[in-house]
Design a protein around this motif. Structure first.
Motif, mmCIF file in Angstrom:
data_model
loop_
_atom_site.group_PDB
_atom_site.id
_atom_site.type_symbol
_atom_site.label_atom_id
_atom_site.label_comp_id
_atom_site.label_asym_id
_atom_site.label_seq_id
_atom_site.Cartn_x
_atom_site.Cartn_y
_atom_site.Cartn_z
ATOM 1 N N UNK A 186 -79.068 51.260 14.656
ATOM 2 C CA UNK A 186 -80.379 50.942 14.090
ATOM 3 C C UNK A 186 -81.379 52.026 14.448
ATOM 4 N N UNK A 239 -73.245 48.278 15.565
ATOM 5 C CA UNK A 239 -74.315 48.601 14.626
ATOM 6 C C UNK A 239 -75.160 49.745 15.168
ATOM 7 N N UNK A 259 -71.977 43.267 18.555
ATOM 8 C CA UNK A 259 -72.146 41.871 18.148
ATOM 9 C C UNK A 259 -70.794 41.178 18.208
ATOM 10 N N UNK A 290 -75.483 39.353 20.495
ATOM 11 C CA UNK A 290 -75.558 40.805 20.550
ATOM 12 C C UNK A 290 -75.601 41.281 21.998
ATOM 13 N N UNK A 341 -75.998 48.579 18.926
ATOM 14 C CA UNK A 341 -75.771 47.201 19.376
ATOM 15 C C UNK A 341 -74.334 46.791 19.083
#
Lengths: 128, 107
Positions: free
Chosen positions: B38, B36, B89, B98, B87
């Motif tokens: 963010x 991910x 996960x 995570x 990240x």
């Protein structure tokens, strides 16, 4: 278009309860597992729990930090997933996100290929 | 619980650089790994699923590799919009966990 919209976040005192909703549209909700995540200020995301689709009996899984206090449920007729939070603690303060988990499951019942869509989050603040 | 050790925790790089972020799982997770991105105040955005499958709409400069316990995310040529926190996960075992995150900053 897939959409997820969380609501219900608020400022509450320790020990109180709160129910978050995640209203969805744009996909066949009943076919998908749904997960909740949270992110405390300045921290990384944390998985809270999930609910499987009714095809997998709608069973739930939780992180140890919330097990026994939080409950995830779903209303397939309304395409909504809920997070009931009881006995709230200051360490539960976070932005809470719902995410679409997998439509399919592996042989062990784990949803696969999920987390492609997230809501915008709702803030829960727990303070005396 | 499966621990995800992500490295580095932070790095500085320049536009055009190639960067690699690593996640190591404390036990085998097959390919049950997602990456991910963010940005501050924004929702996590899935880049990679099943360890190496590119999310639709994500630029091809992002590549995920690995299986078992070691995974990498490579950005082949950094663009200004790539400066963010990343990240990994794992979703092979409950609880999903995570990595600690990698903050990618402009040099």
């Amino acid at each position: 278009e897939v959409q997820l919209v969380e609501s219900g976040g608020d400022l509450v005192k320790p020990g109180r309860s709160l129910r978050l909703s995640c209203t969805t549209s744009g996909f066949t909700f009943r076919d998908y597992a749904m997960s909740w995540f949270r992110q405390a200020p300045g921290k990384g995301p944390e998985w809270v729990g999930l609910i499987r689709s009714k095809g997998y009996i709608g069973t739930t899984e939780y992180a140890a930090s919330v097990k026994g206090r939080f409950t995830i449920s779903r209303d397939d007729s309304k395409s909504i997933v809920y997070l009931q939070m009881n006995s709230l603690r200051p360490e539960d303060t976070a932005v809470y996100y719902c995410s679409r988990d997998g439509e399919y499951y592996d042989n062990s019942g784990y949803p696969i290929f999920g987390f492609d869509h997230w809501g915008q989050g709702t803030l829960v603040t727990v303070t005396p | 619980d499966i621990q995800m050790t992500q490295s580095p925790s932070a790095m500085s790089a320049s536009v055009g650089d190639r960067v690699t972020i690593t996640c190591r799982a404390s036990q085998g997770i097959s390919n049950y790994l997602a990456w991910f991105q963010q940005k501050p105040g924004k929702v996590p955005k899935r880049l990679i699923y099943a360890a190496s499958s590119l999310q639709s709409g994500v630029p091809s400069r992002f590549t995920g590799r690995g299986s078992g316990t070691e995974f990498t995310l490579t950005i082949s040529s950094l663009q200004p919009e790539d400066f963010a926190t990343y990240y990994c996960l794992q979703h092979n075992s409950y609880p999903y966990t995570f990595g600690q995150g990698t903050k990618l900053e402009i040099k």
